[in-house]
Design a protein around this motif. Structure first.
Motif, PDB file in Angstrom:
ATOM      1  N   ALA A 166      12.159  -6.676  18.077  1.00 52.12           N
ATOM      2  CA  ALA A 166      12.069  -7.980  17.417  1.00 52.12           C
ATOM      3  C   ALA A 166      10.788  -8.704  17.817  1.00 52.12           C
ATOM      4  N   LEU A 167      10.400  -8.602  19.082  1.00 53.89           N
ATOM      5  CA  LEU A 167       9.182  -9.270  19.554  1.00 53.89           C
ATOM      6  C   LEU A 167       7.952  -8.735  18.828  1.00 53.89           C
ATOM      7  N   TYR A 168       7.912  -7.427  18.609  1.00 51.93           N
ATOM      8  CA  TYR A 168       6.783  -6.859  17.864  1.00 51.93           C
ATOM      9  C   TYR A 168       6.745  -7.449  16.453  1.00 51.93           C
ATOM     10  N   ASP A 169       7.911  -7.562  15.857  1.00 55.40           N
ATOM     11  CA  ASP A 169       7.999  -8.107  14.502  1.00 55.40           C
ATOM     12  C   ASP A 169       7.564  -9.563  14.471  1.00 55.40           C
ATOM     13  N   PHE A 170       7.919 -10.333  15.510  1.00 50.40           N
ATOM     14  CA  PHE A 170       7.530 -11.744  15.573  1.00 50.40           C
ATOM     15  C   PHE A 170       6.016 -11.886  15.524  1.00 50.40           C
ATOM     16  N   SER A 171       5.308 -10.991  16.221  1.00 50.32           N
ATOM     17  CA  SER A 171       3.849 -11.094  16.287  1.00 50.32           C
ATOM     18  C   SER A 171       3.212 -10.897  14.922  1.00 50.32           C
ATOM     19  N   LYS A 172       3.942 -10.266  14.003  1.00 54.55           N
ATOM     20  CA  LYS A 172       3.427 -10.056  12.643  1.00 54.55           C
ATOM     21  C   LYS A 172       3.846 -11.173  11.694  1.00 54.55           C
ATOM     22  N   ARG A 173       5.029 -11.753  11.948  1.00 52.41           N
ATOM     23  CA  ARG A 173       5.596 -12.708  10.996  1.00 52.41           C
ATOM     24  C   ARG A 173       5.235 -14.151  11.290  1.00 52.41           C
ATOM     25  N   TYR A 174       4.982 -14.475  12.546  1.00 51.18           N
ATOM     26  CA  TYR A 174       4.691 -15.860  12.900  1.00 51.18           C
ATOM     27  C   TYR A 174       3.209 -15.987  13.236  1.00 51.18           C
ATOM     28  N   GLU A 175       2.539 -16.782  12.445  1.00 51.80           N
ATOM     29  CA  GLU A 175       1.075 -16.836  12.496  1.00 51.80           C
ATOM     30  C   GLU A 175       0.550 -17.197  13.879  1.00 51.80           C
ATOM     31  N   ASN A 176       1.216 -18.122  14.552  1.00 50.63           N
ATOM     32  CA  ASN A 176       0.711 -18.595  15.840  1.00 50.63           C
ATOM     33  C   ASN A 176       1.319 -17.859  17.032  1.00 50.63           C
ATOM     34  N   PHE A 177       2.084 -16.816  16.732  1.00 52.69           N
ATOM     35  CA  PHE A 177       2.756 -16.109  17.810  1.00 52.69           C
ATOM     36  C   PHE A 177       1.895 -14.942  18.274  1.00 52.69           C
ATOM     37  N   GLU A 178       1.454 -14.976  19.515  1.00 56.86           N
ATOM     38  CA  GLU A 178       0.628 -13.914  20.058  1.00 56.86           C
ATOM     39  C   GLU A 178       1.502 -12.943  20.845  1.00 56.86           C
ATOM     40  N   GLU A 179       1.239 -11.645  20.642  1.00 55.14           N
ATOM     41  CA  GLU A 179       2.006 -10.640  21.363  1.00 55.14           C
ATOM     42  C   GLU A 179       1.799 -10.847  22.859  1.00 55.14           C
ATOM     43  N   GLY A 180       2.878 -10.921  23.605  1.00 57.37           N
ATOM     44  CA  GLY A 180       2.790 -11.188  25.030  1.00 57.37           C
ATOM     45  C   GLY A 180       3.155 -12.616  25.388  1.00 57.37           C
ATOM     46  N   SER A 181       3.212 -13.493  24.377  1.00 55.84           N
ATOM     47  CA  SER A 181       3.614 -14.871  24.635  1.00 55.84           C
ATOM     48  C   SER A 181       5.032 -14.920  25.180  1.00 55.84           C
ATOM     49  N   LEU A 182       5.850 -13.985  24.714  1.00 57.13           N
ATOM     50  CA  LEU A 182       7.195 -13.814  25.251  1.00 57.13           C
ATOM     51  C   LEU A 182       7.288 -12.393  25.782  1.00 57.13           C
ATOM     52  N   LYS A 183       7.669 -12.259  27.027  1.00 53.09           N
ATOM     53  CA  LYS A 183       7.779 -10.940  27.650  1.00 53.09           C
ATOM     54  C   LYS A 183       9.216 -10.725  28.079  1.00 53.09           C
ATOM     55  N   VAL A 184       9.814  -9.654  27.591  1.00 49.05           N
ATOM     56  CA  VAL A 184      11.192  -9.347  27.947  1.00 49.05           C
ATOM     57  C   VAL A 184      11.208  -8.089  28.817  1.00 49.05           C
ATOM     58  N   TYR A 185      12.053  -8.088  29.832  1.00 50.59           N
ATOM     59  CA  TYR A 185      12.095  -6.938  30.746  1.00 50.59           C
ATOM     60  C   TYR A 185      13.448  -6.903  31.451  1.00 50.59           C
ATOM     61  N   ILE A 186      13.761  -5.760  32.036  1.00 52.92           N
ATOM     62  CA  ILE A 186      15.019  -5.582  32.766  1.00 52.92           C
ATOM     63  C   ILE A 186      14.735  -5.556  34.255  1.00 52.92           C
ATOM     64  N   ASP A 187      15.521  -6.292  35.000  1.00 53.81           N
ATOM     65  CA  ASP A 187      15.413  -6.326  36.460  1.00 53.81           C
ATOM     66  C   ASP A 187      16.826  -6.338  37.030  1.00 53.81           C
ATOM     67  N   ASN A 188      17.147  -5.317  37.827  1.00 53.27           N
ATOM     68  CA  ASN A 188      18.485  -5.221  38.423  1.00 53.27           C
ATOM     69  C   ASN A 188      19.599  -5.299  37.376  1.00 53.27           C
ATOM     70  N   SER A 189      19.425  -4.480  36.320  1.00 53.95           N
ATOM     71  CA  SER A 189      20.431  -4.358  35.250  1.00 53.95           C
ATOM     72  C   SER A 189      20.684  -5.668  34.511  1.00 53.95           C
ATOM     73  N   GLU A 190      19.709  -6.560  34.522  1.00 53.40           N
ATOM     74  CA  GLU A 190      19.828  -7.826  33.801  1.00 53.40           C
ATOM     75  C   GLU A 190      18.552  -8.043  33.002  1.00 53.40           C
ATOM     76  N   ILE A 191      18.687  -8.557  31.777  1.00 52.91           N
ATOM     77  CA  ILE A 191      17.517  -8.818  30.940  1.00 52.91           C
ATOM     78  C   ILE A 191      16.943 -10.194  31.269  1.00 52.91           C
ATOM     79  N   TYR A 192      15.612 -10.231  31.452  1.00 55.31           N
ATOM     80  CA  TYR A 192      14.926 -11.495  31.743  1.00 55.31           C
ATOM     81  C   TYR A 192      13.820 -11.728  30.710  1.00 55.31           C
ATOM     82  N   LEU A 193      13.430 -12.975  30.598  1.00 60.86           N
ATOM     83  CA  LEU A 193      12.412 -13.356  29.627  1.00 60.86           C
ATOM     84  C   LEU A 193      11.390 -14.275  30.287  1.00 60.86           C
ATOM     85  N   ASP A 194      10.113 -13.950  30.129  1.00 65.12           N
ATOM     86  CA  ASP A 194       9.028 -14.836  30.539  1.00 65.12           C
ATOM     87  C   ASP A 194       8.409 -15.435  29.271  1.00 65.12           C
ATOM     88  N   ALA A 195       8.273 -16.747  29.246  1.00 66.00           N
ATOM     89  CA  ALA A 195       7.723 -17.419  28.068  1.00 66.00           C
ATOM     90  C   ALA A 195       6.431 -18.144  28.433  1.00 66.00           C
TER      91      ALA A 195
END
Length: 332
Positions: A166-195
């Motif tokens: 979905a994040l990859y798709d956002f970078s194409k659909r939202y004009e001001n959205f830069e890839e990497g502006s939102l970073k999602v990752y797993i840490d200790n079996s939990e999903i985290y988000l950096d904005a």
């Protein structure tokens, strides 16, 4: 067989009455199972189409994106919106340019012009768009088959992959959205988000957050299993999963949009009819061997395709300007 005469039925009167449609429509075609050649006696008739933006949409104060008629399962996209969807190789719309000729219920000169120039929309974006849709179908299967028994770590991986696509798709659909502006990752079996967003449109952020929320919500749904109904849906999901790989491989290897799967029709119908499903509802080993084969073929095609990273934007822009200029000059 569904023919053009279906449009004469009174339930399709909106095509002539709605001010955005009528003479503005350039293309109407069958979608779904009838378009793929996998329909059965229970298949719904889905119609997709394209209508030109009116002069007031282009140089005036009105706007139009799409018209949906739920009663007939019809969705007609505005020309400008459709162009953006095609540029991203959106599977649900790019297929409209590769129908069998008899599956076009209406096609005027501009619609034909669009189809004749369909290759200008093809690019390596198809890898992400089709694989994203296919991954979503696969995770629907996995989630439905073992939703209650999945360990948290496995479920988080599935959610993570869906959000990442979905994040990859956002970078194409939202004009001001830069890839990497939102970073999602797993840490200790939990999903985290950096904005990291600054001066960002609130409504765009609301839409992005809503889409990610829907992904998580869908995975958290737990319901009682209606075996017959669920098995029909599961087999349909499995069929579409394989079909998406087939279409993506054609685009990458042959630079062709082949919506009707004539050569693979028997295989796809076998999947839909449950021939790969075991008594307990899971799929047998042959299905996963087939799936693995298509995944490998798509991966190879993605690495060796002659398609460019991006579609031919200049050519597309010339085409769009030519069409919209004719609208503004009342030449259509």
């Amino acid at each position: 067989m569904i023919t053009k005469d279906i449009l004469k039925n009174k339930e399709y009167n909106f095509l002539n009455i709605n001010k955005h449609l009528g003479k503005n429509v350039i293309l109407l075609g069958l979608s779904g199972s009838y378009a793929y050649g996998t329909n059965n006696e229970n298949s719904d008739i889905d119609i997709r189409g394209i209508t030109l933006n009116r002069k007031s949409d282009l140089i005036g104060m009105t706007s139009f994106e799409q018209y949906v008629d739920d009663n007939t399962d019809t969705c007609i996209y505005g020309f400008n919106k459709m162009i953006n969807l095609l540029l991203n190789c959106n599977p649900n719309t790019i297929e409209l340019l590769g129908l069998n000729e008899e599956n076009y219920l209406y096609l005027n000169d501009i619609g034909r012009e669009l189809i004749n120039n369909k290759k200008m929309f093809l690019s390596k974006r198809a890898v992400h768009s089709f694989y994203g849709y296919a991954s979503s179908q696969l995770r629907r299967l996995q989630n439905a088959l073992a939703r209650d028994s999945y360990p948290k770590e496995e479920k988080e991986k599935h959610i993570f992959n869906s959000v990442k696509n979905a994040l990859y798709d956002f970078s194409k659909r939202y004009e001001n959205f830069e890839e990497g502006s939102l970073k999602v990752y797993i840490d200790n079996s939990e999903i985290y988000l950096d904005a990291n967003l600054r001066h960002y449109p609130l409504r765009d952020y609301k839409n992005i957050w809503a889409e990610m929320n829907n992904i998580v919500r869908d995975y958290d749904k737990i319901g009682k299993r209606n075996k017959k109904k669920d098995d029909n849906h599961l087999n349909k999901h499995a069929m579409h999963l394989i079909r998406l790989f087939m279409m993506a491989i054609d685009i990458l290897e042959k630079e062709e949009i082949s919506t009707y799967r004539a050569k693979e029709k028997e295989l796809l119908l076998d999947i839909r009819n449950g021939k790969f499903q075991k008594e307990d509802g899971n799929f047998n080993e042959d299905f996963y061997v087939l799936l693995n084969d298509f995944e490998e073929r798509l991966s190879y095609a993605a690495k060796h395709t002659n398609l460019k990273e991006e579609p031919d934007i200049d050519r597309v822009e010339e085409f769009v300007m030519s069409v919209n200029e004719r609208v503004v000059k009342d030449e259509i």
